[in-house]
Design an enzyme around this catalytic site. Sequence first.
Site, PDB file in Angstrom:
ATOM      1  N   GLY A  11       0.669  -1.083  -0.001  1.00  0.00           N
ATOM      2  CA  GLY A  11      -0.123  -0.003  -0.031  1.00  0.00           C
ATOM      3  C   GLY A  11       0.929   1.207  -0.024  1.00  0.00           C
ATOM      4  CG  ASP A  12       0.615   4.261   2.239  1.00  0.00           C
ATOM      5  OD1 ASP A  12      -0.054   4.350   2.421  1.00  0.00           O
ATOM      6  OD2 ASP A  12       0.530   3.505   3.708  1.00  0.00           O
ATOM      7  N   GLY A  14       1.310   5.019  -4.029  1.00  0.00           N
ATOM      8  CA  GLY A  14       0.343   6.846  -4.688  1.00  0.00           C
ATOM      9  C   GLY A  14      -0.002   5.988  -5.774  1.00  0.00           C
ATOM     10  CE  LYS A  15      -3.239   2.065  -4.011  1.00  0.00           C
ATOM     11  NZ  LYS A  15      -2.094   1.865  -2.751  1.00  0.00           N
ATOM     12  N   GLY A  39      -5.680   5.768   1.898  1.00  0.00           N
ATOM     13  CA  GLY A  39      -6.049   7.315   1.782  1.00  0.00           C
ATOM     14  C   GLY A  39      -4.785   7.335   0.685  1.00  0.00           C
ATOM     15  CG  HIS A  40      -5.940   6.319  -2.887  1.00  0.00           C
ATOM     16  ND1 HIS A  40      -6.719   5.548  -3.127  1.00  0.00           N
ATOM     17  CD2 HIS A  40      -5.620   5.563  -1.682  1.00  0.00           C
ATOM     18  CE1 HIS A  40      -6.959   4.185  -3.200  1.00  0.00           C
ATOM     19  NE2 HIS A  40      -6.221   4.333  -2.505  1.00  0.00           N
ATOM     20  CB  THR A  41      -1.392  11.742  -0.319  1.00  0.00           C
ATOM     21  OG1 THR A  41      -1.954  11.356   0.037  1.00  0.00           O
ATOM     22  CG2 THR A  41      -1.559  13.177  -0.350  1.00  0.00           C
ATOM     23  CB  THR A 128      -7.092   1.918   9.489  1.00  0.00           C
ATOM     24  OG1 THR A 128      -7.143   1.251   9.055  1.00  0.00           O
ATOM     25  CG2 THR A 128      -5.455   1.718   8.319  1.00  0.00           C
ATOM     26  CD  GLN A 221      -7.042  -1.100   1.683  1.00  0.00           C
ATOM     27  OE1 GLN A 221      -7.811  -1.879   0.737  1.00  0.00           O
ATOM     28  NE2 GLN A 221      -6.617  -0.315   1.991  1.00  0.00           N
ATOM     29  CB  THR A 236      -6.351  -4.979   4.602  1.00  0.00           C
ATOM     30  OG1 THR A 236      -7.650  -4.410   4.121  1.00  0.00           O
ATOM     31  CG2 THR A 236      -6.879  -5.334   2.350  1.00  0.00           C
ATOM     32  N   GLY A 299      -1.579   8.860  10.274  1.00  0.00           N
ATOM     33  CA  GLY A 299      -0.572   9.378  10.432  1.00  0.00           C
ATOM     34  C   GLY A 299       0.531   8.817  11.640  1.00  0.00           C
ATOM     35  CE  LYS A 328       7.091   9.425  -1.235  1.00  0.00           C
ATOM     36  NZ  LYS A 328       5.866   9.031   0.091  1.00  0.00           N
TER      37      LYS A 328
HETATM   38  P1  IMP Z   1      -7.306  -2.841   8.103  1.00  0.00           P
HETATM   39  O1  IMP Z   1      -7.232  -2.762   6.897  1.00  0.00           O
HETATM   40  O2  IMP Z   1      -7.887  -1.118   8.759  1.00  0.00           O
HETATM   41  O3  IMP Z   1      -7.544  -3.764   9.126  1.00  0.00           O
HETATM   42  O4  IMP Z   1      -5.462  -3.102   8.490  1.00  0.00           O
HETATM   43  C1  IMP Z   1      -4.863  -3.986   8.809  1.00  0.00           C
HETATM   44  C2  IMP Z   1      -3.399  -3.914   7.916  1.00  0.00           C
HETATM   45  O5  IMP Z   1      -3.338  -3.829   6.348  1.00  0.00           O
HETATM   46  C3  IMP Z   1      -2.472  -2.788   8.667  1.00  0.00           C
HETATM   47  O6  IMP Z   1      -1.169  -3.383   8.265  1.00  0.00           O
HETATM   48  C4  IMP Z   1      -2.164  -2.094   8.000  1.00  0.00           C
HETATM   49  O7  IMP Z   1      -1.639  -0.786   8.603  1.00  0.00           O
HETATM   50  C5  IMP Z   1      -2.384  -1.972   6.205  1.00  0.00           C
HETATM   51  N1  IMP Z   1      -3.126  -1.084   5.800  1.00  0.00           N
HETATM   52  C6  IMP Z   1      -4.730  -0.445   5.505  1.00  0.00           C
HETATM   53  N2  IMP Z   1      -4.951  -0.311   4.497  1.00  0.00           N
HETATM   54  C7  IMP Z   1      -3.924   0.337   4.075  1.00  0.00           C
HETATM   55  C8  IMP Z   1      -3.506   1.230   3.475  1.00  0.00           C
HETATM   56  O8  IMP Z   1      -4.356   1.841   2.712  1.00  0.00           O
HETATM   57  N3  IMP Z   1      -2.458   1.564   2.895  1.00  0.00           N
HETATM   58  C9  IMP Z   1      -1.170   1.345   3.778  1.00  0.00           C
HETATM   59  N4  IMP Z   1      -2.011   0.204   4.864  1.00  0.00           N
HETATM   60  C10 IMP Z   1      -2.948   0.218   4.409  1.00  0.00           C
HETATM   61 MG    MG Z   2      -2.273   5.332   1.268  1.00  0.00          MG
END
Ligand code: IMP
Ligand code: MG
Length: 426
Positions: A11-12, A14-15, A39-41, A128, A221, A236, A299, A328
């Site tokens: 995840g993250d 930069g999608k 969280g898509h920025t 999260t 993700q 997830t 955060g 990046k």
């Molecule tokens: P959950 O999906 O919120 O239950 O989180 C499960 C795992 O996936 C945790 O390690 C989170 O930090 C990670 N995770 C969930 N959504 C994202 C995302 O959009 N970006 C990065 N990590 C994520």
């Molecule tokens: Mg994200």
Amino acid sequence: MVDVLLGLQWGDEGKGKVVDFFAPRYDVIARFQGGPNAGHTLYVNGDKVVLHQIPSGIFHDGIINLIGNGVVLDPVTLKKECEKVAGFGVDVKKNLFISERTNVIVPTHRALDKASELSKGDDKIGSTLKGIGPAYMDKTGRNAIRVGDLLRKDFKEQYQKLRTKHIQMLGVYNFEEDIAAWEQEFFEAVDFLKTLNIVNGEYFINDLLKEGKKVLAEGAQGSMLDVDFGTFPFVTSSNTISAGVCTGLGIAPQHIGEVIGVTKAYCTRVGGGPFPTELFDATGEELRKIGHEFGATTGRPRRCGWIDLVALNYACILNGVTQIVMTKSDVLDSFTSLKVCTGYLVDGKETAKMPYQLNGVEVQPVYQEFKGWDRAVAACNAIEELPIAFQEYLKFITDYLKVEVRYISNGPGRDQIIYQAEQVTV
Ligand code: IMP
Ligand code: MG
């Protein structure tokens, strides 16, 4: 045709920015899995906006944004987000559509998420805490409330039944939470949601495809967080890979065209779980600082490390990736040497394949070292301008993965993407 854009790491990648960049080439942007954990920025006219539930095509006038049945939707987050994008002049009543089969996150899901994490102690997932796991459990457990149910007369009774069940479950965890305030917000948000375009998502999208419209399915993700193929149980609760597009939108596999995989030039992970190339030293700290690696949703500081070609190759196979976007790349500008993971030493034996289980196994990355570059990638505007050392880094990655890196993002801005014009095939 339906093209897919998804993350190849944890995840993250930069999608959000990349979807926003590709969006003008499409008529529809659709989310097919995940929920407000994403969280898509994006940067819109220089302003930073983080989207959690709304597809990243929302800032383009005339593009249809669909929240598919495979998503879990928190009405409260959605309402706040709709208000936020309205501030940019976006009319969600015109451009946003929600499948009536989309599952709804209720306040007790969030409480259950907390209770479950607490009960795991040191083995916690690092969720999260947005209620994702419990919401998907209610889907496969056949208890969930779906968006279409919100319009029914007996919705309140259905809600009470589910609530009672959840309170009992919280009792088993011996966990108490005052959800009164959440509930009030929830019902207000449900009333708001009912004023939006609620559609039969599968007919909606298939009719658009019949009209020849182009769809981009936006992943959330990353592939290594897929519930089946990721680093289970530190994953997830949905299928984040391209296969999830079919079940998450109701489209047949033969509609899928390009699969665009997004990877950072290095690697990050937020939350718990295995991360073979993680750096615990000053270099990891530098990556975090220069790359501003803090979670867009929570955060939390992100864990940082070198790019992992074993994991990327695995993700390319599972997704059928046809082209790669590297994001990046500018973050690596100030490093004098870099590493690329080409294999794992698992119990003393080298392999280039992802083991079924990484927890409790001693995995040591095998690295190839690269020289840093002398000119900033951040300052380049064309492929030819890229420093030779960076081009060598790219070529090595392309040769290893046997998938071309077609786009290189070299800054956060909407237009900071380098590519060769003839490579644009989507
Ligand atoms: P959950 O999906 O919120 O239950 O989180 C499960 C795992 O996936 C945790 O390690 C989170 O930090 C990670 N995770 C969930 N959504 C994202 C995302 O959009 N970006 C990065 N990590 C994520
Ligand atoms: Mg994200």
